[in-house]
Design a protein around this motif. Structure first.
Motif, PDB file in Angstrom:
ATOM      1  N   SER A   1       0.838  -1.193   0.000  1.00 35.96           N
ATOM      2  CA  SER A   1       0.000   0.000   0.000  1.00 35.96           C
ATOM      3  C   SER A   1       0.880   1.252   0.000  1.00 35.96           C
ATOM      4  CB  SER A   1      -0.926   0.010   1.221  1.00 35.96           C
ATOM      5  OG  SER A   1      -0.171  -0.018   2.404  1.00 35.96           O
ATOM      6  N   TYR A   2       0.315   2.327  -0.479  1.00 34.01           N
ATOM      7  CA  TYR A   2       1.040   3.587  -0.558  1.00 34.01           C
ATOM      8  C   TYR A   2       1.259   4.181   0.821  1.00 34.01           C
ATOM      9  CZ  TYR A   2       0.890   4.160  -5.616  1.00 34.01           C
ATOM     10  OH  TYR A   2       1.096   4.018  -6.958  1.00 34.01           O
TER      11      TYR A   2
ATOM     12  N   ASP B   1       8.407  -2.006  -2.513  1.00 36.02           N
ATOM     13  CA  ASP B   1       8.171  -3.432  -2.668  1.00 36.02           C
ATOM     14  C   ASP B   1       9.537  -4.093  -2.732  1.00 36.02           C
ATOM     15  OD1 ASP B   1       7.127  -5.916  -3.114  1.00 36.02           O
ATOM     16  OD2 ASP B   1       6.403  -5.499  -5.131  1.00 36.02           O
ATOM     17  N   GLY B   2      10.008  -4.615  -1.600  1.00 33.83           N
ATOM     18  CA  GLY B   2      11.371  -5.129  -1.534  1.00 33.83           C
ATOM     19  C   GLY B   2      12.339  -3.970  -1.661  1.00 33.83           C
TER      20      GLY B   2
ATOM     21  N   VAL C   1      12.759   7.431   0.459  1.00 30.27           N
ATOM     22  CA  VAL C   1      13.575   6.372   1.046  1.00 30.27           C
ATOM     23  C   VAL C   1      14.972   6.505   0.451  1.00 30.27           C
ATOM     24  CG1 VAL C   1      13.876   3.860   1.184  1.00 30.27           C
ATOM     25  CG2 VAL C   1      11.577   4.830   1.243  1.00 30.27           C
ATOM     26  N   ALA C   2      15.994   6.324   1.271  1.00 28.72           N
ATOM     27  CA  ALA C   2      17.371   6.438   0.771  1.00 28.72           C
ATOM     28  C   ALA C   2      17.616   5.459  -0.373  1.00 28.72           C
ATOM     29  CB  ALA C   2      18.365   6.185   1.897  1.00 28.72           C
ATOM     30  N   ALA C   3      18.362   5.922  -1.365  1.00 30.63           N
ATOM     31  CA  ALA C   3      18.676   5.117  -2.541  1.00 30.63           C
ATOM     32  C   ALA C   3      19.958   4.329  -2.323  1.00 30.63           C
ATOM     33  CB  ALA C   3      18.819   6.031  -3.753  1.00 30.63           C
ATOM     34  N   ARG C   4      20.103   3.255  -3.054  1.00 30.96           N
ATOM     35  CA  ARG C   4      21.283   2.397  -2.937  1.00 30.96           C
ATOM     36  C   ARG C   4      22.513   3.088  -3.515  1.00 30.96           C
ATOM     37  NH1 ARG C   4      22.667  -2.945  -6.197  1.00 30.96           N
ATOM     38  NH2 ARG C   4      24.503  -3.550  -5.018  1.00 30.96           N
ATOM     39  N   GLU C   5      23.622   2.940  -2.816  1.00 27.75           N
ATOM     40  CA  GLU C   5      24.901   3.496  -3.248  1.00 27.75           C
ATOM     41  C   GLU C   5      25.914   2.362  -3.320  1.00 27.75           C
ATOM     42  OE1 GLU C   5      28.149   6.891  -1.877  1.00 27.75           O
ATOM     43  OE2 GLU C   5      26.499   6.362  -0.568  1.00 27.75           O
ATOM     44  N   SER C   6      26.730   2.342  -4.374  1.00 24.45           N
ATOM     45  CA  SER C   6      27.754   1.312  -4.489  1.00 24.45           C
ATOM     46  C   SER C   6      28.957   1.664  -3.624  1.00 24.45           C
ATOM     47  CB  SER C   6      28.204   1.161  -5.941  1.00 24.45           C
ATOM     48  OG  SER C   6      29.008   2.261  -6.320  1.00 24.45           O
ATOM     49  N   ALA C   7      29.863   0.709  -3.442  1.00 18.53           N
ATOM     50  CA  ALA C   7      31.079   0.947  -2.660  1.00 18.53           C
ATOM     51  C   ALA C   7      31.924   2.049  -3.274  1.00 18.53           C
ATOM     52  CB  ALA C   7      31.892  -0.347  -2.559  1.00 18.53           C
ATOM     53  N   ALA C   8      31.824   2.231  -4.588  1.00 20.86           N
ATOM     54  CA  ALA C   8      32.603   3.268  -5.271  1.00 20.86           C
ATOM     55  C   ALA C   8      31.938   4.641  -5.173  1.00 20.86           C
ATOM     56  CB  ALA C   8      32.784   2.896  -6.742  1.00 20.86           C
TER      57      ALA C   8
ATOM     58  N   HIS D   1      12.552  -2.124  -4.433  1.00 21.70           N
ATOM     59  CA  HIS D   1      12.046  -1.211  -5.456  1.00 21.70           C
ATOM     60  C   HIS D   1      11.117  -0.178  -4.830  1.00 21.70           C
ATOM     61  CE1 HIS D   1       9.724  -0.643  -9.468  1.00 21.70           C
ATOM     62  NE2 HIS D   1      10.647   0.272  -9.292  1.00 21.70           N
ATOM     63  N   VAL D   2      11.401   1.084  -5.094  1.00 22.70           N
ATOM     64  CA  VAL D   2      10.583   2.190  -4.596  1.00 22.70           C
ATOM     65  C   VAL D   2      10.007   2.924  -5.800  1.00 22.70           C
ATOM     66  CG1 VAL D   2      10.570   4.372  -3.309  1.00 22.70           C
ATOM     67  CG2 VAL D   2      12.060   2.499  -2.570  1.00 22.70           C
ATOM     68  N   PHE D   3       8.716   3.164  -5.787  1.00 21.25           N
ATOM     69  CA  PHE D   3       8.139   3.999  -6.831  1.00 21.25           C
ATOM     70  C   PHE D   3       7.037   4.859  -6.235  1.00 21.25           C
ATOM     71  CE2 PHE D   3       6.033  -0.085  -6.974  1.00 21.25           C
ATOM     72  CZ  PHE D   3       4.700   0.213  -7.103  1.00 21.25           C
ATOM     73  N   GLY D   4       6.841   6.019  -6.835  1.00 30.38           N
ATOM     74  CA  GLY D   4       5.847   6.926  -6.303  1.00 30.38           C
ATOM     75  C   GLY D   4       5.662   8.151  -7.167  1.00 30.38           C
ATOM     76  N   ASP D   5       4.938   9.112  -6.631  1.00 33.18           N
ATOM     77  CA  ASP D   5       4.716  10.354  -7.349  1.00 33.18           C
ATOM     78  C   ASP D   5       4.547  11.492  -6.351  1.00 33.18           C
ATOM     79  OD1 ASP D   5       1.805   8.633  -8.292  1.00 33.18           O
ATOM     80  OD2 ASP D   5       1.922   9.881  -6.544  1.00 33.18           O
ATOM     81  N   LEU D   6       4.647  12.694  -6.885  1.00 27.91           N
ATOM     82  CA  LEU D   6       4.563  13.878  -6.027  1.00 27.91           C
ATOM     83  C   LEU D   6       4.050  15.069  -6.817  1.00 27.91           C
ATOM     84  CD1 LEU D   6       7.079  16.084  -6.669  1.00 27.91           C
ATOM     85  CD2 LEU D   6       8.406  14.214  -5.714  1.00 27.91           C
ATOM     86  N   ILE D   7       3.534  16.026  -6.073  1.00 27.98           N
ATOM     87  CA  ILE D   7       3.182  17.328  -6.636  1.00 27.98           C
ATOM     88  C   ILE D   7       3.710  18.390  -5.683  1.00 27.98           C
ATOM     89  CG2 ILE D   7       0.884  17.253  -5.589  1.00 27.98           C
ATOM     90  CD1 ILE D   7      -0.043  19.122  -7.916  1.00 27.98           C
ATOM     91  N   ILE D   8       4.344  19.382  -6.265  1.00 32.81           N
ATOM     92  CA  ILE D   8       4.770  20.567  -5.517  1.00 32.81           C
ATOM     93  C   ILE D   8       4.231  21.765  -6.284  1.00 32.81           C
ATOM     94  CG2 ILE D   8       6.713  21.975  -4.752  1.00 32.81           C
ATOM     95  CD1 ILE D   8       8.297  19.349  -4.420  1.00 32.81           C
ATOM     96  N   LYS D   9       3.447  22.581  -5.595  1.00 33.70           N
ATOM     97  CA  LYS D   9       2.861  23.759  -6.243  1.00 33.70           C
ATOM     98  C   LYS D   9       3.156  24.977  -5.390  1.00 33.70           C
ATOM     99  CE  LYS D   9      -1.386  25.754  -7.993  1.00 33.70           C
ATOM    100  NZ  LYS D   9      -2.843  25.715  -7.983  1.00 33.70           N
ATOM    101  N   PHE D  10       3.717  25.995  -6.030  1.00 33.83           N
ATOM    102  CA  PHE D  10       3.968  27.257  -5.339  1.00 33.83           C
ATOM    103  C   PHE D  10       2.629  27.875  -4.958  1.00 33.83           C
ATOM    104  CE2 PHE D  10       7.988  26.539  -7.328  1.00 33.83           C
ATOM    105  CZ  PHE D  10       8.932  27.224  -6.577  1.00 33.83           C
ATOM    106  N   GLY D  11       2.619  28.606  -3.863  1.00 37.63           N
ATOM    107  CA  GLY D  11       1.393  29.208  -3.356  1.00 37.63           C
ATOM    108  C   GLY D  11       0.992  30.459  -4.118  1.00 37.63           C
ATOM    109  N   THR D  12       0.063  31.180  -3.527  1.00 35.78           N
ATOM    110  CA  THR D  12      -0.498  32.365  -4.167  1.00 35.78           C
ATOM    111  C   THR D  12       0.218  33.646  -3.778  1.00 35.78           C
ATOM    112  OG1 THR D  12      -2.108  32.501  -2.363  1.00 35.78           O
ATOM    113  CG2 THR D  12      -2.784  31.342  -4.374  1.00 35.78           C
ATOM    114  N   SER D  13       0.951  33.635  -2.644  1.00 35.98           N
ATOM    115  CA  SER D  13       1.700  34.827  -2.229  1.00 35.98           C
ATOM    116  C   SER D  13       2.872  34.394  -1.358  1.00 35.98           C
ATOM    117  CB  SER D  13       0.794  35.790  -1.459  1.00 35.98           C
ATOM    118  OG  SER D  13       0.338  35.187  -0.270  1.00 35.98           O
TER     119      SER D  13
END
Length: 192
Positions: A57-58, A87-88, A117-124, A90-102
């Motif tokens: 679930s989201y 899911d294990g 969620v933090a992304a995987r980083e290799s040893a290098a 794998h992370v997937f999702g969506d977002l909206i960012i909207k500037f306000g009126t003032s």
């Protein structure tokens, strides 16, 4: 088995030990029903439908829009909403960012959005399974849309590029960000 069992087509498998040259002791059958894949062992025990566990679930998160030099101010009545599924690895999702009126300020430098969620980083120090995604940006004053792509720059941040792949979104590109301008993204990547 007869056709009325509604268990066709089926495949009969010979159970094997870890050494495939040594035959196992029983047989099991895999078959499809209208709701998925089932198995039945030689004792008649049915398992299934396989892979029919509860769907992930989201979860919600508040995405942050930051900039390389000075962060933008979204202002009054702004929106920053995100959701994602992990899911294990794998992370997937969506977002909206909207500037306000003032009370809006564009900040300065290349814009970035936070990942849930933090992304995987290799040893290098390279980021594997780079965040990828697409979306659009909207300039309210010109009623203009532009397609964008998402690329990861760290384990917690993603850059946004205009669809030409070379122009990074920043406080003045592809326009000067102001009231009611918006950013909508979909993303996916491999978690740490």
């Amino acid at each position: 088995m007869k056709a009325s069992d509604n268990e066709f087509p089926s495949v009969l498998f010979d159970e094997q030990a870890s050494d495939v040259t040594t035959p196992g002791t029983g047989l099991w059958r895999a078959y499809f029903k209208s709701d998925g894949l089932y198995t039945r062992d030689d004792a008649g025990t049915v398992t299934g439908p396989l892979g029919a566990g509860a769907a992930p679930s989201y979860s919600t998160y508040v995405p942050e829009l930051t900039a390389a030099t000075t962060n933008p101010t979204l202002g009054t009545a702004s929106i920053a909403e995100g959701r994602y599924v992990q899911d294990g690895d794998h992370v997937f999702g969506d977002l909206i960012i909207k500037f306000g009126t003032s009370g809006v300020a564009a900040g300065s430098g290349n814009y970035r959005v936070s990942l849930p969620v933090a992304a995987r980083e290799s040893a290098a120090g390279n980021y594997l399974g780079y965040a990828r995604g697409s979306g659009f940006i909207y300039d309210d004053s010109a009623s203009a849309y532009r397609g964008v792509i998402v690329t990861r720059i760290s384990d917690t941040l993603a850059d946004i590029l205009v669809i030409d792949g070379s122009t990074k979104i920043n406080n003045a590109s592809p326009w000067t960000w102001a009231a009611n301008d918006a950013l909508v993204l979909h993303f996916d990547y491999e978690a740490a």
